[in-house]
Design a protein around this motif. Structure first.
Motif, PDB file in Angstrom:
ATOM      1  N   ASP A  91       0.823  -1.216   0.000  1.00 57.65           N
ATOM      2  CA  ASP A  91       0.000   0.000   0.000  1.00 57.65           C
ATOM      3  C   ASP A  91       0.855   1.263   0.000  1.00 57.65           C
ATOM      4  O   ASP A  91       0.444   2.298  -0.527  1.00 57.65           O
ATOM      5  N   SER A  92       2.036   1.188   0.589  1.00 55.62           N
ATOM      6  CA  SER A  92       2.910   2.365   0.639  1.00 55.62           C
ATOM      7  C   SER A  92       3.360   2.800  -0.753  1.00 55.62           C
ATOM      8  O   SER A  92       3.781   3.946  -0.950  1.00 55.62           O
ATOM      9  N   LEU A  93       3.251   1.899  -1.742  1.00 55.23           N
ATOM     10  CA  LEU A  93       3.632   2.213  -3.114  1.00 55.23           C
ATOM     11  C   LEU A  93       2.424   2.249  -4.053  1.00 55.23           C
ATOM     12  O   LEU A  93       2.594   2.275  -5.273  1.00 55.23           O
ATOM     13  N   GLY A  94       1.236   2.234  -3.467  1.00 53.44           N
ATOM     14  CA  GLY A  94       0.036   2.321  -4.303  1.00 53.44           C
ATOM     15  C   GLY A  94      -0.877   1.128  -4.240  1.00 53.44           C
ATOM     16  O   GLY A  94      -2.009   1.186  -4.712  1.00 53.44           O
ATOM     17  N   GLY A  95      -0.388   0.010  -3.701  1.00 57.16           N
ATOM     18  CA  GLY A  95      -1.240  -1.156  -3.500  1.00 57.16           C
ATOM     19  C   GLY A  95      -1.910  -1.668  -4.762  1.00 57.16           C
ATOM     20  O   GLY A  95      -1.315  -1.754  -5.833  1.00 57.16           O
ATOM     21  N   LYS A  96      -3.195  -2.021  -4.638  1.00 60.12           N
ATOM     22  CA  LYS A  96      -3.941  -2.609  -5.754  1.00 60.12           C
ATOM     23  C   LYS A  96      -4.009  -1.664  -6.946  1.00 60.12           C
ATOM     24  O   LYS A  96      -3.882  -2.091  -8.097  1.00 60.12           O
ATOM     25  N   ARG A  97      -4.240  -0.375  -6.660  1.00 58.10           N
ATOM     26  CA  ARG A  97      -4.350   0.587  -7.755  1.00 58.10           C
ATOM     27  C   ARG A  97      -3.060   0.613  -8.581  1.00 58.10           C
ATOM     28  O   ARG A  97      -3.098   0.631  -9.806  1.00 58.10           O
ATOM     29  N   MET A  98      -1.917   0.607  -7.915  1.00 58.21           N
ATOM     30  CA  MET A  98      -0.651   0.626  -8.635  1.00 58.21           C
ATOM     31  C   MET A  98      -0.417  -0.709  -9.344  1.00 58.21           C
ATOM     32  O   MET A  98       0.120  -0.728 -10.463  1.00 58.21           O
ATOM     33  N   ALA A  99      -0.802  -1.815  -8.711  1.00 57.33           N
ATOM     34  CA  ALA A  99      -0.642  -3.116  -9.356  1.00 57.33           C
ATOM     35  C   ALA A  99      -1.410  -3.162 -10.672  1.00 57.33           C
ATOM     36  O   ALA A  99      -0.912  -3.645 -11.695  1.00 57.33           O
ATOM     37  N   ILE A 100      -2.625  -2.644 -10.670  1.00 59.26           N
ATOM     38  CA  ILE A 100      -3.429  -2.604 -11.886  1.00 59.26           C
ATOM     39  C   ILE A 100      -2.768  -1.718 -12.933  1.00 59.26           C
ATOM     40  O   ILE A 100      -2.700  -2.056 -14.115  1.00 59.26           O
ATOM     41  N   ARG A 101      -2.263  -0.582 -12.493  1.00 60.35           N
ATOM     42  CA  ARG A 101      -1.621   0.341 -13.433  1.00 60.35           C
ATOM     43  C   ARG A 101      -0.379  -0.287 -14.058  1.00 60.35           C
ATOM     44  O   ARG A 101      -0.163  -0.191 -15.274  1.00 60.35           O
ATOM     45  N   VAL A 102       0.451  -0.904 -13.236  1.00 59.95           N
ATOM     46  CA  VAL A 102       1.664  -1.552 -13.746  1.00 59.95           C
ATOM     47  C   VAL A 102       1.301  -2.633 -14.760  1.00 59.95           C
ATOM     48  O   VAL A 102       1.895  -2.724 -15.843  1.00 59.95           O
ATOM     49  N   ALA A 103       0.299  -3.453 -14.422  1.00 61.97           N
ATOM     50  CA  ALA A 103      -0.093  -4.541 -15.314  1.00 61.97           C
ATOM     51  C   ALA A 103      -0.683  -4.015 -16.618  1.00 61.97           C
ATOM     52  O   ALA A 103      -0.363  -4.520 -17.704  1.00 61.97           O
TER      53      ALA A 103
END
Length: 226
Positions: A91-103
């Motif tokens: 979560d400190s690096l964006g969590g689920k939202r960041m995971a979706i963005r990276v993918a």
């Protein structure tokens, strides 16, 4: 030791930077991003069904990976491990939202838009056109009384309008700042994924190298001294 075991132990891995590894996993192998369940959803029944997926799409404003299986139904296990690592972005690096963005960026083969070459420019907010061309529009910002002088004026007073041309900056500096801050957050997430894959050492045919995208591509590298 058999010949087969000797060959397996000396197999040369494919060296990829983390961005290339992500694009291979999500774009070529079409790995799925299995996000963890939220705390208020149980694994019983269909708690993580279509309704939840649609809800997350609405909340996050983007599409969640999944449902696109590779022809033949097989995804390389290294790709699945890479996808699982992405799903664990803290979560400190964006969590689920960041995971979706990276993918999603990896699946599209894209890098976040950091607005290359963007420079704020002063432009009028009102533009008018007539037979003479395009020109900046003005608005009345006040009035002023002036005393007329000259022959026949006889010291009379006249009210005149004070005009101004409203301006703005386009693109706005805040837009550029937000775009580049978003790039930096994506870059940090990639660094976390890279470090996790290297430290884990569990990939069989892919070796993730230390290579990373430029940390600040908008900053020009000063020329070296001759």
């Amino acid at each position: 030791m058999s010949f087969h075991s000797r060959v397996s132990s000396t197999r040369i891995k494919r060296a990829l930077g983390v961005q290339a590894a992500l694009e291979w996993a999500f774009r070529i192998e079409q790995a799925q991003l299995e996000l963890p369940l939220p705390p208020d959803v149980t694994e019983e029944g269909f708690g993580f069904g279509l309704e939840y997926v649609l809800l997350q799409r609405a909340v996050l404003g983007c599409k969640i990976d999944g449902g696109q299986h590779k022809i033949g139904g097989y995804t390389h296990e290294d790709a699945e491990l890479i996808a699982a690592t992405v799903a664990g972005i803290p979560d400190s690096l964006g969590g689920k939202r960041m995971a979706i963005r990276v993918a999603e960026l990896a699946r599209a083969g894209l890098t976040p838009d950091w607005m290359p070459g963007a420079v704020p420019r002063c432009v009028p907010t009102i533009v008018k056109q007539n037979q003479h061309g395009t020109h900046a529009g003005t608005i009345v910002v006040g009035t002023e009384r002036i005393r007329m002088r000259g022959p026949g004026a006889r010291g009379t007073w006249k009210t005149i309008e004070i005009l101004a041309c409203p301006i703005t900056f386009s693109p706005h500096p805040h837009q550029i700042e937000a775009a580049r801050r978003g790039y930096g957050e994506w870059w940090q997430a990639l660094g976390w994924v890279r470090d996790g894959l290297i430290a884990g050492g569990m990939l069989r045919e892919v070796e993730v190298t230390a290579a990373m995208p430029k940390v600040r591509p908008w900053q020009r590298t000063p020329p070296s001294c001759c």
